[in-house]
Every structure is written in structure tokens, then in C-alpha cells.
Write a protein that holds these residues in place. Structure first.
Motif, PDB file in Angstrom:
ATOM      1  N   CYS A  41      44.300  62.596 -76.216  1.00 35.53           N
ATOM      2  CA  CYS A  41      44.623  61.446 -75.361  1.00 35.53           C
ATOM      3  C   CYS A  41      44.203  60.158 -76.055  1.00 35.53           C
ATOM      4  O   CYS A  41      43.099  60.047 -76.597  1.00 35.53           O
ATOM      5  CB  CYS A  41      43.905  61.598 -74.021  1.00 35.53           C
TER       6      CYS A  41
ATOM      7  N   HIS B 265      43.436  57.477 -74.798  1.00 34.11           N
ATOM      8  CA  HIS B 265      42.460  56.692 -74.051  1.00 34.11           C
ATOM      9  C   HIS B 265      41.070  56.931 -74.631  1.00 34.11           C
ATOM     10  O   HIS B 265      40.576  56.152 -75.413  1.00 34.11           O
ATOM     11  CB  HIS B 265      42.516  57.060 -72.555  1.00 34.11           C
ATOM     12  N   ARG B 266      40.473  58.119 -74.320  1.00 35.51           N
ATOM     13  CA  ARG B 266      39.143  58.390 -74.871  1.00 35.51           C
ATOM     14  C   ARG B 266      39.051  59.794 -75.454  1.00 35.51           C
ATOM     15  O   ARG B 266      38.000  60.414 -75.453  1.00 35.51           O
ATOM     16  CB  ARG B 266      38.064  58.127 -73.826  1.00 35.51           C
ATOM     17  N   ALA B 267      40.227  60.297 -75.918  1.00 31.32           N
ATOM     18  CA  ALA B 267      40.266  61.465 -76.810  1.00 31.32           C
ATOM     19  C   ALA B 267      40.104  62.835 -76.168  1.00 31.32           C
ATOM     20  O   ALA B 267      39.984  63.835 -76.864  1.00 31.32           O
ATOM     21  CB  ALA B 267      39.245  61.331 -77.952  1.00 31.32           C
ATOM     22  N   MET B 268      40.142  62.921 -74.852  1.00 30.78           N
ATOM     23  CA  MET B 268      40.175  64.250 -74.230  1.00 30.78           C
ATOM     24  C   MET B 268      41.446  64.962 -74.692  1.00 30.78           C
ATOM     25  O   MET B 268      42.490  64.323 -74.886  1.00 30.78           O
ATOM     26  CB  MET B 268      40.209  64.052 -72.699  1.00 30.78           C
TER      27      MET B 268
ATOM     28  N   CYS C 233      46.666  63.717 -68.637  1.00 28.47           N
ATOM     29  CA  CYS C 233      45.308  63.988 -69.108  1.00 28.47           C
ATOM     30  C   CYS C 233      44.406  64.257 -67.898  1.00 28.47           C
ATOM     31  O   CYS C 233      44.391  63.464 -66.954  1.00 28.47           O
ATOM     32  CB  CYS C 233      44.799  62.798 -69.911  1.00 28.47           C
TER      33      CYS C 233
ATOM     34  N   TYR D  77      41.355  63.913 -67.530  1.00 25.46           N
ATOM     35  CA  TYR D  77      40.125  63.106 -67.434  1.00 25.46           C
ATOM     36  C   TYR D  77      40.325  61.888 -66.519  1.00 25.46           C
ATOM     37  O   TYR D  77      39.677  61.751 -65.488  1.00 25.46           O
ATOM     38  CB  TYR D  77      39.729  62.681 -68.853  1.00 25.46           C
ATOM     39  N   HIS D  78      41.267  60.999 -66.888  1.00 28.66           N
ATOM     40  CA  HIS D  78      41.485  59.788 -66.063  1.00 28.66           C
ATOM     41  C   HIS D  78      42.947  59.624 -65.657  1.00 28.66           C
ATOM     42  O   HIS D  78      43.368  58.551 -65.268  1.00 28.66           O
ATOM     43  CB  HIS D  78      41.009  58.541 -66.825  1.00 28.66           C
ATOM     44  N   TYR D  79      43.703  60.705 -65.847  1.00 26.98           N
ATOM     45  CA  TYR D  79      45.097  60.766 -65.355  1.00 26.98           C
ATOM     46  C   TYR D  79      46.069  59.840 -66.082  1.00 26.98           C
ATOM     47  O   TYR D  79      47.012  59.345 -65.476  1.00 26.98           O
ATOM     48  CB  TYR D  79      45.164  60.520 -63.839  1.00 26.98           C
ATOM     49  N   TRP D  80      45.857  59.564 -67.340  1.00 24.10           N
ATOM     50  CA  TRP D  80      46.928  58.925 -68.108  1.00 24.10           C
ATOM     51  C   TRP D  80      48.046  59.962 -68.271  1.00 24.10           C
ATOM     52  O   TRP D  80      47.775  61.148 -68.510  1.00 24.10           O
ATOM     53  CB  TRP D  80      46.419  58.466 -69.489  1.00 24.10           C
TER      54      TRP D  80
HETATM   55  S1  FES Z   1      40.665  60.409 -71.953  1.00 24.27           S
HETATM   56 FE1  FES Z   1      42.634  60.855 -71.235  1.00 24.27          FE
HETATM   57  S2  FES Z   1      42.888  59.577 -69.541  1.00 24.27           S
HETATM   58 FE2  FES Z   1      40.928  59.104 -70.273  1.00 24.27          FE
END
Ligand code: FES
Ligand SMILES: [Fe+2]
Length: 401
Positions: free
Chosen positions: A89, A91-94, A123, A125-128
Motif C-alpha cells: 500500500c 500509504h504506509r506500506a501494509m 487495504c 489498515y486504513h481502507y485505501w
Molecule cells: S497502509 Fe494501507 S491504507 Fe494505510
């Protein structure tokens, strides 16, 4: 590029024909720094098999795999083409395909290999949310983030090629195309209709405890079959082995072994358990073929079925090993297919129970102060070819430094 901790001169001694070359320096099987070098020099720029096309027949069908430590998504697009992209992802790599439904026991394990069907990837984690092409199409609560535009965010895609139903991806966008360099293999496999074979019950064994090259070598060389496998391999003796020539630029190596009778098989009866491939000549029914699309797709063909192994390094002395059978669709549709498949799997395991401890013990030996750089028999000529292929890559990486 990382430098090779093993001098190029030492590596070069393993290039050339089996009649003159010697084994690779033992450090290539265990040295942590060499592993990092090899991951760049080989896995960072070569074509890596990521699955079979019939595993994702419909738009949105996907495989989540890890190759060379990189989590990837292999997905069929609406136009029928295949996209291979990072599942990291932006965003923050999940890893967006990782399961978050874990039990306490496995909650710290790395992301699973999964498959499924999706219209979008969200994702956890934060739903991107990303579309099948990797374009970010939704990101909650980002309105107050100055200049943020979903249109600017995309999961990185890899270059992709398909060959005979196998899907390959490459981290190097400038890599030389793969399929034009597989002509010899196309020729020998022409009558197996490989593109339309069906993958059955693929599975992955994580962190197999020996270097990936030990697995490839054991799969490809036919010197050991009349020795380590004496008795159970007599239907295809080492003396009947031969290897195709290897020339610089070839992307594959293969060997053929004539069998004592037509329709042999890897099981205690030494006989094929299924009907032979419909297109094979009688001569082709009396041989087995072992092939490597370097570095890591291994394929075996017998009269009635085939199998593929995918070898993915996870460290200097470990790899993930994926395996599956391949059958013609007409065989999979047979009434007693399930029963026969169990017999076939049990048959192959009689070979594996000899090969696997051998590979583990070879890994121990390669880490010994007494580890050799041994000479080769003509019956393992393919190992000199593999070494040549590898050293060409090591050399190119060292020279580009
Ligand atoms: S790490 Fe994927 S939405 Fe935040
Ligand atoms: Fe073996």
C-alpha cells in the motif's frame, strides 16, 4: 548494486562445459552477503514465474504471491490481460492482500499466499482502495491533506510475459524479452499442449531449509536417479539421460531421459496412472523431460502428466517451494481422477523422501570447511550449464558496479 563478497575470478571457474568446469564456490550456498548480491544480480532482473493463467480465468481473479521478498498481486484485468503489481500500500506500506484475521498463534507470521476474486483491493489498515490496475480510487479522510490527489497514487506494476500458460514478471522494466529465448523448449514440448494444461492443488512449503540452488540442481541433474533413487527410478536410468545444448542468451535448460518402456511414471509401479497426453508420439511417451526456466521455474514432464515447482529464496539457506501437478483437462474430468491423484501424490513422495534429506545434508556440507568445488559427470552436464547461466548474471552485476 551490492558487491559480490566472492571474487569474480573464483566464480568464473564454474563457467563452461561439464568436462572442464568445477562446482560453484561453496559460499554461494550460504553466505548472507552473497545472498543479497544474488537477489539483485539474478532475482532483481530475471523473469520470475508468478503462476499459471488458468488459475485466474476471470477478470478480478487474483493470486497473492511473494517473489524475491516482494509481495505481489497477479490479477486478470477486464480486457483479459494480466497485471502483476506490488501489493505494498502506497500509504504506509501494509500489504493490501494480507489477512488480518489471524489467531493468536499465527498473528506475527508474514502475509499469507492467497487467491480470490476482487473488483477492487482495499487495504485492511486504513481502507485505501485501489482498482485492478493499481490506481488509487478512494482514501478516507484525506480532504484536509494539502495537495493530496488519489490520481497521483498507483501501485507499481511489473513487466509481464506469458509463456505456455505460465505468467512471468520482472522487476527490471528493461529486461530482455523472455519468450523469444525459449524456442528450444517450445520445440521439445510442442506436443504436450502446455498452454492448456490445468494446475491442480498447488501448495507452498515455506522456508525449506536449504539454498534455492540446491533444490534446482537436485531437480535438474539425472546423475543421481540410478544411485540415490536406485530401484524406484530404474524405469528411467541415468545412463539414458541427455541434455540440450546451452548457448548464451538461452533462458532455459532441459534434459531428456528415455524410459525403459512407454508410459512410465513416478510411483512404485513405475507406470503412468493416467491416460497419456493426447498429442504425444510413441517416442515421446517413452521419455521424461526436466526443464528449468532460469532461475526458478522447474518443470517435469512424463507420459501422462507434468508438474511444476517454483523456487523462491527467502534467505541464504532457505526458500519457499511451491509445487503443483499439471494435467490435460480431459484427465481432470475423469471420474476417478481424485483417487488416482492421491496415488500419484503418494508416488512422488517416495522420491521426495529421498531427495529432501539429501538436500538438507548437502546444505550442511556446503557450509563445511571441507566443502568441495567438485568435478561433474556428463550425466549432470546441466549443472555446468546452470552455473554458466548464473555466472553470466553475477559477472554482469559485478561489471555494472
Ligand atoms: S497502509 Fe494501507 S491504507 Fe494505510
Ligand atoms: Fe531426485
Amino acid at each position: 548494486m551490492i558487491e559480490s563478497p566472492i571474487p569474480l575470478d573464483a566464480l568464473l571457474r564454474s563457467k563452461g562445459d561439464h568436462s572442464e568446469s568445477i562446482g560453484l564456490p561453496p559460499g554461494v550456498y550460504s553466505d548472507a552477503n552473497f545472498h543479497l548480491f544474488e537477489m539483485e544480480a539474478v532475482f532483481g532482473s530475471e523473469w520470475l514465474c508468478v503462476g499459471r493463467q488458468e488459475q485466474i480465468p476471470e477478470p478480478g481473479d487474483y493470486l497473492a504471491v511473494t517473489r524475491a521478498g516482494e509481495p505481489l498481486i497477479v490479477v486478470r484485468l477486464a480486457d483479459g490481460s494480466i497485471n502483476v503489481m506490488s501489493s505494498v500500500c502506497q500509504h504506509r506500506a501494509m500489504c493490501i492482500t494480507a489477512s488480518v484475521e489471524r489467531t493468536e498463534d499465527d498473528m506475527l507470521d508474514p502475509p499469507d499466499h492467497e487467491s480470490g476474486s476482487a473488483r477492487t483491493f482495499r487495504c485492511p489498515y486504513h481502507y485505501w482502495v485501489y482498482d485492478l490496475e493499481g490506481q488509487l480510487i478512494g482514501a478516507p479522510e484525506m480532504g484536509r491533506t494539502e495537495g493530496f490527489d488519489t490520481a497521483d497514487v498507483q501501485l507499481p506494476s511489473l513487466v509481464v510475459e506469458e509463456w505456455q500458460g505460465f505468467i512471468f514478471a520482472n522487476f527490471d522494466p528493461d529486461a530482455a524479452p523472455l519468450t523469444p529465448r525459449l524456442g528450444k523448449l517450445d520445440y521439445v514440448l510442442a506436443n504436450y499442449d502446455v498452454a492448456n494444461l490445468v494446475t491442480v492443488d498447488p501448495f507452498t512449503i515455506p522456508d525449506v531449509p536449504f539454498n534455492w540452488k540446491i533444490m534446482v540442481e537436485n531437480f535438474m541433474e539425472m546423475y543421481h536417479q540410478s544411485r540415490l533413487h536406485h530401484g524406484i527410478h530404474d524405469f528411467a536410468p541415468s545412463s539414458a539421460a541427455s541434455y540440450a545444448d546451452y548457448q548464451a542468451g538461452d533462458a532455459a535448460m532441459y534434459g531428456v531421459c528415455d524410459t525403459v518402456e512407454p508410459d512410465g511414471g513416478f510411483n512404485p509401479t513405475s507406470k503412468a496412472l493416467f491416460p497419456p497426453f493426447p498429442g504425444l508420439s510413441i517416442q515421446e511417451r517413452q521419455r521424461i523431460v526436466f526443464a528449468l526456466v532460469a532461475p526458478s521455474l522447474l518443470m517435469g514432464f512424463q507420459a501422462d502428466s507434468a508438474f511444476w515447482f517454483y523456487v523462491d529464496p527467502t534467505g541464504p539457506t532457505t526458500h519457499n517451494l511451491s509445487m503443483s501437478y499439471l494435467f490435460p483437462a480431459s484427465t481432470v474430468e475423469m471420474e476417478n481422477f481424485g483417487e488416482k491423484l492421491e496415488e500419484a501424490i503418494a508416488g512422488v513422495s517416495t522420491f521426495n523422501v529421498q531427495d529432501m534429506p539429501t538436500n538438507v545434508a548437502t546444505q550442511v556440507g556446503m557450509q563445511s570447511r571441507f566443502a568441495p568445488r567438485g568435478r561433474y559427470s556428463w550425466q549432470e552436464g546441466v549443472l555446468a550449464q546452470l552455473n554458466t547461466w548464473l555466472v553470466e548474471r553475477y559477472e554482469a552485476a559485478v561489471m555494472s558496479n
